[in-house]
Scaffold this motif. Structure first.
Motif, PDB file in Angstrom:
ATOM      1  N   MET A  54       0.842  -1.175   0.000  1.00 36.66           N
ATOM      2  CA  MET A  54       0.000   0.000   0.000  1.00 36.66           C
ATOM      3  C   MET A  54       0.890   1.242   0.000  1.00 36.66           C
ATOM      4  O   MET A  54       1.837   1.342   0.773  1.00 36.66           O
ATOM      5  CB  MET A  54      -0.915  -0.006   1.229  1.00 36.66           C
ATOM      6  CG  MET A  54      -1.746   1.226   1.332  1.00 36.66           C
ATOM      7  SD  MET A  54      -3.050   1.203   2.597  1.00 36.66           S
ATOM      8  CE  MET A  54      -2.170   0.985   4.088  1.00 36.66           C
ATOM      9  N   ILE A  55       0.560   2.184  -0.857  1.00 35.74           N
ATOM     10  CA  ILE A  55       1.305   3.436  -0.942  1.00 35.74           C
ATOM     11  C   ILE A  55       0.563   4.485  -0.122  1.00 35.74           C
ATOM     12  O   ILE A  55      -0.645   4.678  -0.271  1.00 35.74           O
ATOM     13  CB  ILE A  55       1.423   3.914  -2.398  1.00 35.74           C
ATOM     14  CG1 ILE A  55       2.205   2.882  -3.220  1.00 35.74           C
ATOM     15  CG2 ILE A  55       2.078   5.275  -2.464  1.00 35.74           C
ATOM     16  CD1 ILE A  55       2.235   3.178  -4.688  1.00 35.74           C
ATOM     17  N   VAL A  56       1.281   5.161   0.747  1.00 34.70           N
ATOM     18  CA  VAL A  56       0.705   6.209   1.576  1.00 34.70           C
ATOM     19  C   VAL A  56       1.373   7.519   1.198  1.00 34.70           C
ATOM     20  O   VAL A  56       2.603   7.609   1.166  1.00 34.70           O
ATOM     21  CB  VAL A  56       0.918   5.916   3.082  1.00 34.70           C
ATOM     22  CG1 VAL A  56       0.378   7.056   3.927  1.00 34.70           C
ATOM     23  CG2 VAL A  56       0.281   4.596   3.466  1.00 34.70           C
ATOM     24  N   GLU A  57       0.554   8.513   0.886  1.00 31.12           N
ATOM     25  CA  GLU A  57       1.084   9.834   0.548  1.00 31.12           C
ATOM     26  C   GLU A  57       0.744  10.805   1.661  1.00 31.12           C
ATOM     27  O   GLU A  57      -0.359  10.779   2.202  1.00 31.12           O
ATOM     28  CB  GLU A  57       0.470  10.336  -0.762  1.00 31.12           C
ATOM     29  CG  GLU A  57       0.883   9.543  -1.971  1.00 31.12           C
ATOM     30  CD  GLU A  57       0.300  10.110  -3.247  1.00 31.12           C
ATOM     31  OE1 GLU A  57       0.124  11.346  -3.325  1.00 31.12           O
ATOM     32  OE2 GLU A  57       0.021   9.320  -4.151  1.00 31.12           O
ATOM     33  N   GLU A  58       1.682  11.663   1.980  1.00 37.13           N
ATOM     34  CA  GLU A  58       1.449  12.667   3.012  1.00 37.13           C
ATOM     35  C   GLU A  58       0.574  13.780   2.444  1.00 37.13           C
ATOM     36  O   GLU A  58       0.746  14.215   1.303  1.00 37.13           O
ATOM     37  CB  GLU A  58       2.782  13.249   3.490  1.00 37.13           C
ATOM     38  CG  GLU A  58       2.633  14.158   4.682  1.00 37.13           C
ATOM     39  CD  GLU A  58       3.969  14.570   5.280  1.00 37.13           C
ATOM     40  OE1 GLU A  58       4.005  15.637   5.887  1.00 37.13           O
ATOM     41  OE2 GLU A  58       4.941  13.820   5.123  1.00 37.13           O
ATOM     42  N   SER A  59      -0.360  14.243   3.242  1.00 35.89           N
ATOM     43  CA  SER A  59      -1.270  15.302   2.823  1.00 35.89           C
ATOM     44  C   SER A  59      -0.546  16.641   2.763  1.00 35.89           C
ATOM     45  O   SER A  59       0.374  16.897   3.548  1.00 35.89           O
ATOM     46  CB  SER A  59      -2.439  15.405   3.800  1.00 35.89           C
ATOM     47  OG  SER A  59      -3.244  16.525   3.513  1.00 35.89           O
ATOM     48  N   VAL A  60      -0.999  17.493   1.865  1.00 38.58           N
ATOM     49  CA  VAL A  60      -0.482  18.863   1.813  1.00 38.58           C
ATOM     50  C   VAL A  60      -1.261  19.751   2.784  1.00 38.58           C
ATOM     51  O   VAL A  60      -0.997  20.934   2.885  1.00 38.58           O
ATOM     52  CB  VAL A  60      -0.534  19.440   0.379  1.00 38.58           C
ATOM     53  CG1 VAL A  60       0.345  18.645  -0.560  1.00 38.58           C
ATOM     54  CG2 VAL A  60      -1.958  19.539  -0.126  1.00 38.58           C
ATOM     55  N   GLY A  61      -2.228  19.167   3.485  1.00 40.43           N
ATOM     56  CA  GLY A  61      -3.017  19.932   4.440  1.00 40.43           C
ATOM     57  C   GLY A  61      -4.345  20.418   3.899  1.00 40.43           C
ATOM     58  O   GLY A  61      -5.097  21.101   4.570  1.00 40.43           O
ATOM     59  N   ASN A  62      -4.642  20.076   2.655  1.00 32.82           N
ATOM     60  CA  ASN A  62      -5.905  20.459   2.016  1.00 32.82           C
ATOM     61  C   ASN A  62      -6.376  19.237   1.231  1.00 32.82           C
ATOM     62  O   ASN A  62      -5.800  18.884   0.211  1.00 32.82           O
ATOM     63  CB  ASN A  62      -5.684  21.663   1.095  1.00 32.82           C
ATOM     64  CG  ASN A  62      -6.912  22.069   0.304  1.00 32.82           C
ATOM     65  OD1 ASN A  62      -7.851  21.298   0.127  1.00 32.82           O
ATOM     66  ND2 ASN A  62      -6.899  23.293  -0.194  1.00 32.82           N
ATOM     67  N   VAL A  63      -7.430  18.603   1.705  1.00 32.96           N
ATOM     68  CA  VAL A  63      -7.901  17.368   1.073  1.00 32.96           C
ATOM     69  C   VAL A  63      -8.265  17.594  -0.394  1.00 32.96           C
ATOM     70  O   VAL A  63      -8.074  16.719  -1.232  1.00 32.96           O
ATOM     71  CB  VAL A  63      -9.088  16.760   1.858  1.00 32.96           C
ATOM     72  CG1 VAL A  63     -10.326  17.623   1.773  1.00 32.96           C
ATOM     73  CG2 VAL A  63      -9.388  15.359   1.380  1.00 32.96           C
ATOM     74  N   TYR A  64      -8.772  18.782  -0.715  1.00 36.03           N
ATOM     75  CA  TYR A  64      -9.134  19.076  -2.103  1.00 36.03           C
ATOM     76  C   TYR A  64      -7.888  19.153  -2.987  1.00 36.03           C
ATOM     77  O   TYR A  64      -7.901  18.696  -4.129  1.00 36.03           O
ATOM     78  CB  TYR A  64      -9.949  20.363  -2.178  1.00 36.03           C
ATOM     79  CG  TYR A  64     -11.218  20.291  -1.352  1.00 36.03           C
ATOM     80  CD1 TYR A  64     -12.325  19.584  -1.803  1.00 36.03           C
ATOM     81  CD2 TYR A  64     -11.308  20.901  -0.113  1.00 36.03           C
ATOM     82  CE1 TYR A  64     -13.483  19.488  -1.046  1.00 36.03           C
ATOM     83  CE2 TYR A  64     -12.466  20.817   0.658  1.00 36.03           C
ATOM     84  CZ  TYR A  64     -13.539  20.106   0.178  1.00 36.03           C
ATOM     85  OH  TYR A  64     -14.680  20.023   0.939  1.00 36.03           O
ATOM     86  N   ALA A  65      -6.802  19.707  -2.455  1.00 38.25           N
ATOM     87  CA  ALA A  65      -5.535  19.738  -3.198  1.00 38.25           C
ATOM     88  C   ALA A  65      -4.975  18.325  -3.321  1.00 38.25           C
ATOM     89  O   ALA A  65      -4.431  17.955  -4.367  1.00 38.25           O
ATOM     90  CB  ALA A  65      -4.535  20.655  -2.506  1.00 38.25           C
ATOM     91  N   ASP A  66      -5.128  17.526  -2.254  1.00 42.26           N
ATOM     92  CA  ASP A  66      -4.669  16.136  -2.305  1.00 42.26           C
ATOM     93  C   ASP A  66      -5.368  15.373  -3.423  1.00 42.26           C
ATOM     94  O   ASP A  66      -4.806  14.451  -4.011  1.00 42.26           O
ATOM     95  CB  ASP A  66      -4.929  15.426  -0.969  1.00 42.26           C
ATOM     96  CG  ASP A  66      -4.078  15.963   0.163  1.00 42.26           C
ATOM     97  OD1 ASP A  66      -3.041  16.603  -0.101  1.00 42.26           O
ATOM     98  OD2 ASP A  66      -4.464  15.754   1.331  1.00 42.26           O
ATOM     99  N   LEU A  67      -6.626  15.763  -3.701  1.00 44.19           N
ATOM    100  CA  LEU A  67      -7.403  15.109  -4.760  1.00 44.19           C
ATOM    101  C   LEU A  67      -7.213  15.792  -6.117  1.00 44.19           C
ATOM    102  O   LEU A  67      -7.901  15.488  -7.078  1.00 44.19           O
ATOM    103  CB  LEU A  67      -8.894  15.111  -4.381  1.00 44.19           C
ATOM    104  CG  LEU A  67      -9.238  14.292  -3.138  1.00 44.19           C
ATOM    105  CD1 LEU A  67     -10.679  14.530  -2.724  1.00 44.19           C
ATOM    106  CD2 LEU A  67      -8.984  12.815  -3.376  1.00 44.19           C
ATOM    107  N   ASN A  68      -6.274  16.738  -6.174  1.00 45.22           N
ATOM    108  CA  ASN A  68      -5.939  17.465  -7.403  1.00 45.22           C
ATOM    109  C   ASN A  68      -7.125  18.231  -7.993  1.00 45.22           C
ATOM    110  O   ASN A  68      -7.261  18.319  -9.211  1.00 45.22           O
ATOM    111  CB  ASN A  68      -5.336  16.525  -8.452  1.00 45.22           C
ATOM    112  CG  ASN A  68      -4.004  15.979  -8.010  1.00 45.22           C
ATOM    113  OD1 ASN A  68      -3.179  16.701  -7.456  1.00 45.22           O
ATOM    114  ND2 ASN A  68      -3.805  14.693  -8.224  1.00 45.22           N
ATOM    115  N   MET A  69      -7.967  18.771  -7.134  1.00 41.64           N
ATOM    116  CA  MET A  69      -9.095  19.555  -7.626  1.00 41.64           C
ATOM    117  C   MET A  69      -8.602  20.949  -7.981  1.00 41.64           C
ATOM    118  O   MET A  69      -7.807  21.546  -7.244  1.00 41.64           O
ATOM    119  CB  MET A  69     -10.200  19.612  -6.569  1.00 41.64           C
ATOM    120  CG  MET A  69     -10.780  18.233  -6.270  1.00 41.64           C
ATOM    121  SD  MET A  69     -12.051  18.271  -5.022  1.00 41.64           S
ATOM    122  CE  MET A  69     -13.420  18.880  -5.977  1.00 41.64           C
ATOM    123  N   PRO A  70      -9.046  21.495  -9.112  1.00 35.94           N
ATOM    124  CA  PRO A  70      -8.539  22.794  -9.566  1.00 35.94           C
ATOM    125  C   PRO A  70      -8.916  23.958  -8.648  1.00 35.94           C
ATOM    126  O   PRO A  70      -8.210  24.947  -8.580  1.00 35.94           O
ATOM    127  CB  PRO A  70      -9.167  22.965 -10.946  1.00 35.94           C
ATOM    128  CG  PRO A  70     -10.352  22.068 -10.951  1.00 35.94           C
ATOM    129  CD  PRO A  70     -10.025  20.935 -10.026  1.00 35.94           C
TER     130      PRO A  70
END
Length: 105
Positions: A1-17
């Protein structure tokens, strides 16, 4: 399983514009919800006070706020009895963009 650290904004983590806008709206929606619970208001009463149709109030309380502007959410907080202050900070170096941050008293 790959775990990525959050940038602190779930929407940014999901690459939302519109990630920055969405996190601000989520914070505003949470505060609106908090005020409604504290005042024990019904959705119908919230609709009367804020001018939002009751179905929009219901959607907002479920975290569905795409059709509601940040300005309208700030207006709703004011109509629910909260003071809203907007403070513009000092200039930053030209190479660094400013940012929007909410602070609740």
């Amino acid at each position: 399983m790959i775990v990525e650290e959050s940038v602190g904004n779930v929407y940014a983590d999901l690459n939302m514009p519109d990630a920055d806008e969405m996190v601000i709206k989520a914070q505003l929606a949470a505060k609106i919800n908090e005020v409604i619970k504290l005042r024990r208001l019904t959705q119908v009463k919230v609709a009367e006070l804020t001018g939002l149709p009751q179905p929009k109030v219901s959607a907002l309380l479920k975290g569905q706020f795409r059709g509601i502007s940040e300005a309208k959410m700030l207006e709703c907080l004011a109509r629910l009895g909260r003071d809203v202050r907007i403070v513009i900070g000092p200039a930053r170096p030209r190479s660094k963009p400013g940012h929007v941050e909410l602070e609740f008293a």
